[in-house]
Motif scaffolding. Structure first.
Motif, PDB file in Angstrom:
ATOM      1  N   THR A 145      -8.020  -7.309  40.574  1.00  0.00           N
ATOM      2  CA  THR A 145      -7.219  -7.724  39.437  1.00  0.00           C
ATOM      3  C   THR A 145      -7.276  -9.232  39.280  1.00  0.00           C
ATOM      4  O   THR A 145      -7.029  -9.971  40.229  1.00  0.00           O
ATOM      5  CB  THR A 145      -5.750  -7.299  39.640  1.00  0.00           C
ATOM      6  OG1 THR A 145      -5.714  -5.895  39.882  1.00  0.00           O
ATOM      7  CG2 THR A 145      -4.909  -7.625  38.429  1.00  0.00           C
ATOM      8  N   CYS A 146      -7.591  -9.676  38.049  1.00  0.00           N
ATOM      9  CA  CYS A 146      -7.514 -11.107  37.732  1.00  0.00           C
ATOM     10  C   CYS A 146      -6.162 -11.394  37.087  1.00  0.00           C
ATOM     11  O   CYS A 146      -5.470 -12.316  37.468  1.00  0.00           O
ATOM     12  CB  CYS A 146      -8.637 -11.512  36.787  1.00  0.00           C
ATOM     13  SG  CYS A 146     -10.265 -11.235  37.498  1.00  0.00           S
ATOM     14  N   ASP A 147      -5.831 -10.599  36.093  1.00  0.00           N
ATOM     15  CA  ASP A 147      -4.498 -10.595  35.487  1.00  0.00           C
ATOM     16  C   ASP A 147      -4.239  -9.167  35.027  1.00  0.00           C
ATOM     17  O   ASP A 147      -4.974  -8.258  35.403  1.00  0.00           O
ATOM     18  CB  ASP A 147      -4.368 -11.627  34.353  1.00  0.00           C
ATOM     19  CG  ASP A 147      -5.293 -11.363  33.168  1.00  0.00           C
ATOM     20  OD1 ASP A 147      -5.545 -10.187  32.849  1.00  0.00           O
ATOM     21  OD2 ASP A 147      -5.755 -12.333  32.561  1.00  0.00           O
ATOM     22  N   GLU A 148      -3.213  -8.956  34.244  1.00  0.00           N
ATOM     23  CA  GLU A 148      -2.810  -7.600  33.871  1.00  0.00           C
ATOM     24  C   GLU A 148      -3.947  -6.774  33.264  1.00  0.00           C
ATOM     25  O   GLU A 148      -4.041  -5.578  33.490  1.00  0.00           O
ATOM     26  CB  GLU A 148      -1.634  -7.674  32.889  1.00  0.00           C
ATOM     27  CG  GLU A 148      -1.052  -6.323  32.555  1.00  0.00           C
ATOM     28  CD  GLU A 148       0.147  -6.434  31.646  1.00  0.00           C
ATOM     29  OE1 GLU A 148       0.385  -5.494  30.892  1.00  0.00           O
ATOM     30  OE2 GLU A 148       0.854  -7.463  31.695  1.00  0.00           O
ATOM     31  N   ASN A 149      -4.824  -7.396  32.494  1.00  0.00           N
ATOM     32  CA  ASN A 149      -5.852  -6.654  31.774  1.00  0.00           C
ATOM     33  C   ASN A 149      -7.281  -6.885  32.241  1.00  0.00           C
ATOM     34  O   ASN A 149      -8.178  -6.147  31.849  1.00  0.00           O
ATOM     35  CB  ASN A 149      -5.772  -6.996  30.279  1.00  0.00           C
ATOM     36  CG  ASN A 149      -4.455  -6.556  29.685  1.00  0.00           C
ATOM     37  OD1 ASN A 149      -3.994  -5.447  29.932  1.00  0.00           O
ATOM     38  ND2 ASN A 149      -3.829  -7.435  28.922  1.00  0.00           N
ATOM     39  N   GLN A 208     -26.412  -4.687  44.340  1.00  0.00           N
ATOM     40  CA  GLN A 208     -25.079  -5.062  43.896  1.00  0.00           C
ATOM     41  C   GLN A 208     -25.134  -5.612  42.470  1.00  0.00           C
ATOM     42  O   GLN A 208     -26.070  -6.327  42.114  1.00  0.00           O
ATOM     43  CB  GLN A 208     -24.542  -6.122  44.845  1.00  0.00           C
ATOM     44  CG  GLN A 208     -23.128  -6.543  44.590  1.00  0.00           C
ATOM     45  CD  GLN A 208     -22.696  -7.614  45.571  1.00  0.00           C
ATOM     46  OE1 GLN A 208     -22.936  -8.792  45.335  1.00  0.00           O
ATOM     47  NE2 GLN A 208     -22.073  -7.203  46.672  1.00  0.00           N
ATOM     48  N   ILE A 209     -24.125  -5.246  41.697  1.00  0.00           N
ATOM     49  CA  ILE A 209     -23.917  -5.824  40.371  1.00  0.00           C
ATOM     50  C   ILE A 209     -22.469  -6.297  40.330  1.00  0.00           C
ATOM     51  O   ILE A 209     -21.558  -5.545  40.676  1.00  0.00           O
ATOM     52  CB  ILE A 209     -24.150  -4.796  39.238  1.00  0.00           C
ATOM     53  CG1 ILE A 209     -25.602  -4.338  39.216  1.00  0.00           C
ATOM     54  CG2 ILE A 209     -23.757  -5.393  37.881  1.00  0.00           C
ATOM     55  CD1 ILE A 209     -25.878  -3.209  38.236  1.00  0.00           C
ATOM     56  N   LYS A 210     -22.256  -7.546  39.890  1.00  0.00           N
ATOM     57  CA  LYS A 210     -20.911  -8.100  39.749  1.00  0.00           C
ATOM     58  C   LYS A 210     -20.624  -8.263  38.266  1.00  0.00           C
ATOM     59  O   LYS A 210     -21.444  -8.784  37.522  1.00  0.00           O
ATOM     60  CB  LYS A 210     -20.798  -9.454  40.439  1.00  0.00           C
ATOM     61  CG  LYS A 210     -20.966  -9.388  41.931  1.00  0.00           C
ATOM     62  CD  LYS A 210     -20.854 -10.762  42.551  1.00  0.00           C
ATOM     63  CE  LYS A 210     -21.047 -10.684  44.058  1.00  0.00           C
ATOM     64  NZ  LYS A 210     -20.906 -12.002  44.687  1.00  0.00           N
ATOM     65  N   LEU A 211     -19.434  -7.805  37.858  1.00  0.00           N
ATOM     66  CA  LEU A 211     -19.026  -7.888  36.460  1.00  0.00           C
ATOM     67  C   LEU A 211     -17.627  -8.466  36.335  1.00  0.00           C
ATOM     68  O   LEU A 211     -16.791  -8.264  37.216  1.00  0.00           O
ATOM     69  CB  LEU A 211     -19.017  -6.493  35.818  1.00  0.00           C
ATOM     70  CG  LEU A 211     -20.322  -5.718  35.796  1.00  0.00           C
ATOM     71  CD1 LEU A 211     -20.056  -4.285  35.378  1.00  0.00           C
ATOM     72  CD2 LEU A 211     -21.305  -6.379  34.860  1.00  0.00           C
ATOM     73  N   PHE A 212     -17.391  -9.127  35.220  1.00  0.00           N
ATOM     74  CA  PHE A 212     -16.042  -9.501  34.823  1.00  0.00           C
ATOM     75  C   PHE A 212     -15.739  -8.677  33.581  1.00  0.00           C
ATOM     76  O   PHE A 212     -16.457  -8.747  32.586  1.00  0.00           O
ATOM     77  CB  PHE A 212     -15.940 -10.996  34.494  1.00  0.00           C
ATOM     78  CG  PHE A 212     -14.597 -11.373  33.937  1.00  0.00           C
ATOM     79  CD1 PHE A 212     -13.493 -11.442  34.763  1.00  0.00           C
ATOM     80  CD2 PHE A 212     -14.443 -11.627  32.583  1.00  0.00           C
ATOM     81  CE1 PHE A 212     -12.240 -11.772  34.243  1.00  0.00           C
ATOM     82  CE2 PHE A 212     -13.202 -11.952  32.062  1.00  0.00           C
ATOM     83  CZ  PHE A 212     -12.097 -12.030  32.902  1.00  0.00           C
ATOM     84  N   LEU A 213     -14.708  -7.849  33.654  1.00  0.00           N
ATOM     85  CA  LEU A 213     -14.306  -7.014  32.523  1.00  0.00           C
ATOM     86  C   LEU A 213     -13.063  -7.633  31.910  1.00  0.00           C
ATOM     87  O   LEU A 213     -12.034  -7.755  32.568  1.00  0.00           O
ATOM     88  CB  LEU A 213     -14.069  -5.574  32.975  1.00  0.00           C
ATOM     89  CG  LEU A 213     -15.287  -4.910  33.646  1.00  0.00           C
ATOM     90  CD1 LEU A 213     -14.932  -3.530  34.166  1.00  0.00           C
ATOM     91  CD2 LEU A 213     -16.472  -4.862  32.704  1.00  0.00           C
ATOM     92  N   ASP A 214     -13.172  -8.011  30.643  1.00  0.00           N
ATOM     93  CA  ASP A 214     -12.144  -8.839  30.015  1.00  0.00           C
ATOM     94  C   ASP A 214     -10.996  -8.069  29.371  1.00  0.00           C
ATOM     95  O   ASP A 214     -10.153  -8.670  28.725  1.00  0.00           O
ATOM     96  CB  ASP A 214     -12.775  -9.796  29.001  1.00  0.00           C
ATOM     97  CG  ASP A 214     -13.447  -9.070  27.843  1.00  0.00           C
ATOM     98  OD1 ASP A 214     -13.446  -7.820  27.814  1.00  0.00           O
ATOM     99  OD2 ASP A 214     -13.980  -9.771  26.970  1.00  0.00           O
ATOM    100  N   SER A 215     -10.965  -6.739  29.560  1.00  0.00           N
ATOM    101  CA  SER A 215      -9.867  -5.954  28.985  1.00  0.00           C
ATOM    102  C   SER A 215      -9.789  -4.589  29.659  1.00  0.00           C
ATOM    103  O   SER A 215     -10.737  -4.157  30.327  1.00  0.00           O
ATOM    104  CB  SER A 215     -10.082  -5.766  27.475  1.00  0.00           C
ATOM    105  OG  SER A 215     -11.206  -4.937  27.257  1.00  0.00           O
TER     106      SER A 215
END
Length: 164
Positions: free
Chosen positions: A130-134, A2-9
């Motif tokens: 989804t964290c927020d719209e982007n 497993q790899i967890k990522l936060f994509l900021d856009s």
């Protein structure tokens, strides 16, 4: 694994899909999980458009929500994009021919939980939240070792991936 990522856009999500697309091979299956609006179709469209661009094809990629499956021919092989949200019976899978394509084509399957027991054990699972719209939290999960090096290479090529 497993790899967890936060994509900021949205661009970061697009980049992940495009980098992954360039490394996919015929027979690869990607299972796309997430709530409505999480970005499953966007992710699949980016993979498809990246693969089509190799052949100089710039095509509108519709969502297969109502047709359930869209197929694309490329010089590298066939791509199947399935959206099983509207699937009402497991028997419909036979009619779609989706199981026949797994193992031969690149298969991108949204809402795979509808047919979980029938899916290839070699698939990559992409969970989008989804964290927020982007922004998105993305979890990549796999069991087969064929994904190990590919995914670590993909992550290394991304700008500013953030472990979630």
């Amino acid at each position: 694994m497993q790899i967890k990522l936060f994509l900021d856009s949205v661009d970061a999500t697009t980049a992940l899909a495009q980098k992954l697309a360039s490394r996919l091979q015929n027979g690869d299956t990607i299972l796309l999980y997430g709530d409505v609006g999480a970005g499953k179709t966007h992710f699949a469209r980016q993979i498809i458009s990246t693969r089509l661009a190799v052949d100089g094809i710039n095509e509108d990629i519709p969502s297969p929500t109502f047709t359930l499956v869209q197929t694309y021919e490329t010089t590298q092989g066939e791509i199947w994009h399935a959206d099983l949200y509207r699937l009402t019976s497991i028997d419909e899978i036979d009619e779609l021919g989706l199981e026949d394509s797994i193992g031969d084509a690149i298969c991108l399957i949204e809402w795979p939980e509808k047919i979980q027991e029938n899916l290839a054990a070699h698939a990559l699972q992409v969970h989008l939240e989804t964290c927020d719209e982007n922004t998105r939290n993305v979890v990549l999960e796999w069991q087969h070792q064929k994904w190990d090096d590919m995914l670590h290479d993909v992550i290394k090529t991304l700008e500013n991936p953030i472990d979630a």
